[in-house]
Design a protein around this motif. Sequence first.
Motif, PDB file in Angstrom:
ATOM      1  N   THR A 133      66.892  41.711  12.550  1.00 47.76           N
ATOM      2  CA  THR A 133      66.111  41.324  14.232  1.00 47.76           C
ATOM      3  C   THR A 133      65.557  40.045  14.168  1.00 47.76           C
ATOM      4  O   THR A 133      65.638  39.282  12.997  1.00 47.76           O
ATOM      5  CB  THR A 133      65.070  42.531  14.018  1.00 47.76           C
ATOM      6  N   GLY A 134      65.103  39.647  15.002  1.00 43.52           N
ATOM      7  CA  GLY A 134      64.377  38.375  15.388  1.00 43.52           C
ATOM      8  C   GLY A 134      64.926  37.716  16.529  1.00 43.52           C
ATOM      9  O   GLY A 134      65.106  38.378  17.692  1.00 43.52           O
ATOM     10  N   HIS A 135      65.011  36.495  16.608  1.00 46.38           N
ATOM     11  CA  HIS A 135      65.631  35.768  17.896  1.00 46.38           C
ATOM     12  C   HIS A 135      66.730  34.754  17.532  1.00 46.38           C
ATOM     13  O   HIS A 135      66.494  34.112  16.480  1.00 46.38           O
ATOM     14  CB  HIS A 135      64.277  35.120  18.567  1.00 46.38           C
ATOM     15  N   TYR A 136      67.190  34.377  18.356  1.00 42.63           N
ATOM     16  CA  TYR A 136      68.401  33.400  18.186  1.00 42.63           C
ATOM     17  C   TYR A 136      68.366  32.346  19.589  1.00 42.63           C
ATOM     18  O   TYR A 136      68.136  32.880  20.593  1.00 42.63           O
ATOM     19  CB  TYR A 136      69.859  34.010  18.134  1.00 42.63           C
ATOM     20  N   PRO A 137      68.457  31.006  19.308  1.00 39.09           N
ATOM     21  CA  PRO A 137      68.666  30.664  17.798  1.00 39.09           C
ATOM     22  C   PRO A 137      67.522  30.134  17.039  1.00 39.09           C
ATOM     23  O   PRO A 137      67.817  29.778  15.870  1.00 39.09           O
ATOM     24  CB  PRO A 137      69.365  29.058  18.431  1.00 39.09           C
ATOM     25  N   SER A 138      66.627  30.024  17.730  1.00 35.99           N
ATOM     26  CA  SER A 138      65.281  29.906  16.889  1.00 35.99           C
ATOM     27  C   SER A 138      64.188  30.954  17.241  1.00 35.99           C
ATOM     28  O   SER A 138      64.273  31.975  17.774  1.00 35.99           O
ATOM     29  CB  SER A 138      64.771  28.597  16.883  1.00 35.99           C
ATOM     30  N   THR A 139      62.900  30.699  16.692  1.00 37.19           N
ATOM     31  CA  THR A 139      61.746  32.063  17.227  1.00 37.19           C
ATOM     32  C   THR A 139      61.586  32.031  18.500  1.00 37.19           C
ATOM     33  O   THR A 139      61.388  32.898  18.968  1.00 37.19           O
ATOM     34  CB  THR A 139      60.659  31.461  16.765  1.00 37.19           C
ATOM     35  N   VAL A 140      62.044  31.176  19.261  1.00 34.98           N
ATOM     36  CA  VAL A 140      62.347  31.167  20.957  1.00 34.98           C
ATOM     37  C   VAL A 140      63.527  31.329  21.234  1.00 34.98           C
ATOM     38  O   VAL A 140      64.420  30.308  20.862  1.00 34.98           O
ATOM     39  CB  VAL A 140      61.532  30.184  21.618  1.00 34.98           C
ATOM     40  N   GLY A 141      64.158  32.485  21.665  1.00 39.02           N
ATOM     41  CA  GLY A 141      65.478  32.618  22.300  1.00 39.02           C
ATOM     42  C   GLY A 141      65.644  34.003  22.534  1.00 39.02           C
ATOM     43  O   GLY A 141      64.991  34.690  22.631  1.00 39.02           O
ATOM     44  N   LEU A 142      66.962  34.422  22.176  1.00 37.64           N
ATOM     45  CA  LEU A 142      67.537  35.675  22.882  1.00 37.64           C
ATOM     46  C   LEU A 142      67.102  36.654  21.698  1.00 37.64           C
ATOM     47  O   LEU A 142      67.293  36.436  20.487  1.00 37.64           O
ATOM     48  CB  LEU A 142      68.885  35.658  22.941  1.00 37.64           C
ATOM     49  N   PRO A 143      66.544  38.137  22.051  1.00 38.25           N
ATOM     50  CA  PRO A 143      66.418  38.725  21.164  1.00 38.25           C
ATOM     51  C   PRO A 143      67.752  39.291  20.286  1.00 38.25           C
ATOM     52  O   PRO A 143      68.762  39.613  20.660  1.00 38.25           O
ATOM     53  CB  PRO A 143      65.598  39.831  21.790  1.00 38.25           C
ATOM     54  N   LEU A 144      67.285  39.429  18.732  1.00 38.44           N
ATOM     55  CA  LEU A 144      68.721  39.833  18.043  1.00 38.44           C
ATOM     56  C   LEU A 144      68.434  41.189  17.678  1.00 38.44           C
ATOM     57  O   LEU A 144      67.080  42.080  17.435  1.00 38.44           O
ATOM     58  CB  LEU A 144      68.341  39.003  16.798  1.00 38.44           C
ATOM     59  N   LEU A 145      69.454  42.057  17.760  1.00 41.47           N
ATOM     60  CA  LEU A 145      69.589  43.479  17.402  1.00 41.47           C
ATOM     61  C   LEU A 145      68.706  44.351  18.282  1.00 41.47           C
ATOM     62  O   LEU A 145      68.285  45.192  17.783  1.00 41.47           O
ATOM     63  CB  LEU A 145      69.197  43.684  15.822  1.00 41.47           C
TER      64      LEU A 145
END
Lengths: 105, 416
Positions: free
Chosen positions: B356-368
């Motif tokens: 989980t997290g975000h892409y490509p950095s802490t601001v971005g699209l939500p992961l998983l």
Amino acid sequence: MTTQTLAGVDVELNEEGFLVKPEQWTEGMAVELARKEGIDPLTDRHWQVVRFMRDEYFAKGTGPTVRVLGKTSGVTVKELYELFPKGPAKIAARIAGIPKPKGCI
Amino acid sequence: MEKVLILGGGTGGTLCANRLRRMFSPEELSITVVDENDDHLYQPGLLFVPFGAGAVKDITRPRGEQLRSEIGFVREGVERVETKDNQVHLSDGRVLDYDVLVVATGTVLAPEETDGLSGPGWMEKVFTFYTPEGATALAAALDSFAGGRIVVNIVDLPIKCPVAPLEFSFLADAFFQERGLRDRVDITYVTPLDGPFTKPVCARVLNGMFAGRHINFVGEFNTASVDGEAGTLTSYDGREVPFDLAVVIPVHSGAPYVNVSPGLGDELGFIPTDIHTLQSLAAPNVFALGDAAAVPTSKAGSVAHFEGEVLVENIRHFLAGEPLSSSYDGHTNCFIETGFAKAMLIDFNYETEPVTGHYPSTVGLPLLKESRANHLGKLMFENMYWHSLLPGRDLPGVTSAMPTSGKHLADAIRKE
């Protein structure tokens, strides 16, 4: 990780029951590992697959998948399942003392 | 002048050719792409065709038009490669010489390897959406499906885009809900894996999504045969799964010429390749990328894209007689459509599983995590594919190396 005595030698098995150090493997261990899988005795056809798995592992760094075994080991996929009903690649790898084949992602 | 020959004018071959053309002038390097046809298919678009959301003609463009000027395009099949002679033999008898060869011919589907799969019922009751014809035929079948059992079956891995069968299942759930038929449709996902995904964090999330959508899961099922007339999948260990409509992903092989090219491919026709430099093990002047390469990551467009950036650098090094210092890390990035205009995003590499997290950095699209932004990202990507990715332009914020700054890496279960 657990330590077990196989064919008189203390060996380490990982949590899925695969030998941690494939170079420790002996034919005697294969017989005992096979018995745990409910395969007794190991026939010539079983041995053909087990030896093939080891050769492939040491040549390529991973054991073959069932499909590759069916194409290259001289044993058809159908017969592989007759020999190792619970999953040829996984069970034969366990008996052959090599890691679980990586398969694919 | 040195010659680079690229076999395959798909995602990997096209973007490599265009990047090399920007790197070297036509006086420095000759670049030729060989492909047997002129239909460049945007493969991710096939997913939507069965649900009536797009037609094959809208996702197909001429291959030659995706190549920069001063890149040769030879429309012919490959008969075989002779790496010891640095030659490619074409189906029409022509022989092309090369200094550097790039193998980018992807995969072919091999339904004939599974008993009964291409027999009675194929394209009537048993479909695949992995081909333009299959996706189109399936659209008609789904449109008239009034109820019954649908199975989605992966015969064996590797396959292209391993998340596509998951996406298909989620979209089918949404499709029949929207038609008010979901209570009459049973959806079952049948896979040789023991979970919906190979990596634990992602598999856990997907398991929950299957349960929430009432999609049945049958794991460790190694398909031995498909009986289209009776409507049965049978596994090698004797289990049966009945169906009224089957969506099957057949086994994949490399391009047929690989098997008759001495030393080039493995048992399945894929190219054994250094997983970081992408140099083939067959010969130092042969490289491979995309679905054609036997590297331990997904066969996916993002992989071909990230590999391509590394590959052209290493070809430059190779031509200059330098060490191949550019290294591919296994970076893979996939949108997973989940239905109702939402999608998830996963991002991973050889070492790091999807978290989980975000892409490509802490601001971005939500992961998983399902979100509308990811769905829009997936839809927008098609335009970027034709206009930025294939021409070999860098995509904003998207790097070949996997970013870590936005990822919750502590969630990952460490490798042994």
